[in-house]
Design an enzyme around this catalytic site. Structure first.
Site, mmCIF file in Angstrom:
data_model
loop_
_atom_site.group_PDB
_atom_site.id
_atom_site.type_symbol
_atom_site.label_atom_id
_atom_site.label_comp_id
_atom_site.label_asym_id
_atom_site.label_seq_id
_atom_site.Cartn_x
_atom_site.Cartn_y
_atom_site.Cartn_z
ATOM 1 C CE1 TYR A 183 -3.049 -3.070 0.174
ATOM 2 C CE2 TYR A 183 -3.797 -2.108 2.190
ATOM 3 C CZ TYR A 183 -3.960 -2.965 1.106
ATOM 4 O OH TYR A 183 -4.772 -3.979 1.089
ATOM 5 C CE LYS A 221 1.781 -18.034 -1.405
ATOM 6 N NZ LYS A 221 1.084 -18.965 -1.119
ATOM 7 C CG ASP A 281 -1.376 -20.327 0.832
ATOM 8 O OD1 ASP A 281 -0.715 -19.828 1.772
ATOM 9 O OD2 ASP A 281 -1.163 -20.918 -0.080
ATOM 10 C CG ASP A 317 -7.166 -4.386 3.947
ATOM 11 O OD1 ASP A 317 -8.021 -4.180 4.796
ATOM 12 O OD2 ASP A 317 -7.022 -3.685 2.858
ATOM 13 C CG ASP A 322 -12.158 -6.470 6.302
ATOM 14 O OD1 ASP A 322 -11.893 -6.035 7.395
ATOM 15 O OD2 ASP A 322 -12.452 -5.727 5.190
#
Ligand code: NAD
Length: 390
Positions: free
Chosen positions: A170, A220, A253, A277, A281
């Site tokens: 971001y 990851k 994942d 992020d 959620d």
């Protein structure tokens, strides 16, 4: 049950922020006058913040504190009133405060402007300006709302997600161009420096020490260089400074699956900005409603910006049906983490629990099977109930 929000943010000379909002601000139990920058924002923001200020006023009254509110603009309302999403006066006011309370920003009205003229630009900008590098989202299933969890046979969920907030994709370099073959190309780079990982890892380990002593670091690392650095730095911090905290790594994942498969295994999750992020959620849905979830975004030294996890909910704005509890619980986090008022924070959290236990619900948290025994109230009435319970 552990206090979800109890922890301290390390003072560190590795912060690259030009800001030091609390460097000179040391907690002093005898000083009870606190300056709070208040950003009501857009959509339901003004409604939920108004109820939260009523709760803070009651706390001030009950415990003999003075809260001085400095109302400032951010987001869509700032674009409308002064032509930019993050006015310089807002940055100054926030830096001169002990903490910042934010409702929410954004809405369809401002969705079509250029990137720098959108409400979200104001939000990203204020995080960067204030050096808010760690976002804490407690995800807790209130016992009175257990029916709201979409998973079967889950009665206890109690975790905190610590998300790195001012690095990664971001905030990385980005560009869009047309290459020599006429193809349109867009690039976003995910960059992390060791100190950025280090400081957020310390927040997670400190938090875990006050909870169940268990950190799961999500990355990851099987694919991304930035994740391999992340994993290496987190492991080193743990070995050097937190040998008694249990640490395990999980690929993002797998983490997305495990949150659904077995949410009870998580105590503290620490992860980078983009993964955090999305995962936060996802995790928030486990509690049944976005309207219940508070958050804190912390800088060095205990300074923080406190806001609900949800957005500005333009679909229900102005109808007195928004749930103010996520913002009220965010204010409780503010009292605990930035204003050194743990008892006052407990008082708010206990009042929320008690009001829910009595069966009061805003429309978003009424489970279908319990509708008949619940008393459905609006935003204002829910605020009043919490005030009266305090
Ligand atoms: P949202 O969180 O605003 O709403 C999603 C759904 O949840 C809606 O149905 C809404 O009515 C409901 N909801 C949210 N908060 C609620 C509450 N307190 N009480 C009852 N119901 C509630 O997400 P969205 O619709 O995707 O986004 C709306 C706007 O908010 C967009 O402009 C988005 O950019 C912005 N946004 C802002 C923030 C922020 O300020 N930090 C965060 C997320 C989204």
């Amino acid at each position: 049950m552990s206090k979800l929000t109890e922890f301290s943010v390390h003072s560190s000379n590795t912060c690259n922020s030009k800001v030091s909002p609390t460097e000179t601000r040391k907690s002093n139990p005898t000083v009870t006058a606190k300056k709070i920058a208040v950003i009501k924002g857009d959509g339901i923001g003004p409604e939920i913040v108004t109820e939260t200020l009523k709760v803070l006023d009651k706390i001030a009254n009950k415990y003999g504190h003075t809260f001085e509110y400095n109302h400032v603009l951010l987001g869509g309302v700032a674009i409308d009133e002064v032509g930019m999403p993050l006015p310089p006066e807002t940055i100054t006011a926030c830096k001169n405060s002990d903490a910042v309370l934010l409702g929410a920003v954004g809405g369809p009205k401002w969705d079509f402007g250029p990137g720098h003229m959108r409400p979200e630009a104001g939000l990203l900008g204020i995080r960067k300006e204030l050096g808010l590098f760690a976002n804490l989202r407690p995800v807790k299933l209130f016992s009175a709302l257990a029916n709201a969890c979409p998973l079967k046979n889950v009665t206890e969920i109690d975790m905190v997600i610590v998300r790195e907030l001012i690095g990664g994709a971001y905030f990385g370099e980005r560009n869009t161009f047309t290459d020599e073959n006429g193809n349109k190309v867009a690039n976003d780079s995910m960059t992390y420096r060791d100190f950025e990982v280090e400081r957020v890892a310390k927040v997670a380990f400190d938090l875990a020490k006050k909870r169940h002593n268990k950190v799961i670091s999500v990355d990851k690392a099987n694919v991304l260089d930035s994740s391999r650095l992340w994993r290496e730095v987190v492991a080193k911090i743990r070995m050097d400074e937190y040998p008694n905290v249990e640490l395990s790594d999980m690929l993002v994942d797998n983490a997305a699956m495990q949150l659904i498969h077995n949410p009870a295994q998580f105590d503290v999750i620490v992860t980078e900005n983009l993964f955090g992020d999305i995962l936060s959620d996802e995790a928030s849905m486990l509690t049944g409603s976005l309207g219940m979830l508070p958050s804190a975004s912390m800088a060095n030294g205990g300074f923080g910006l406190y806001e609900p996890c949800h957005g500005s909910a333009p679909d229900i704005a102005g109808r007195d049906i928004a749930n103010p509890l996520a913002t009220i619980l965010s204010a409780a986090m503010m009292l605990r983490l930035s204003l050194n008022m743990p008892n006052e924070s407990d008082d708010i959290e206990n009042s929320v629990n008690a009001v829910l236990d009595q069966g009061y619900r805003t429309a978003d948290i009424v489970g279908k099977s319990e509708a008949e025994k619940c008393k459905v109230v609006g935003c204002k009435e829910m605020g009043d109930l919490i005030v009266n319970k305090l």
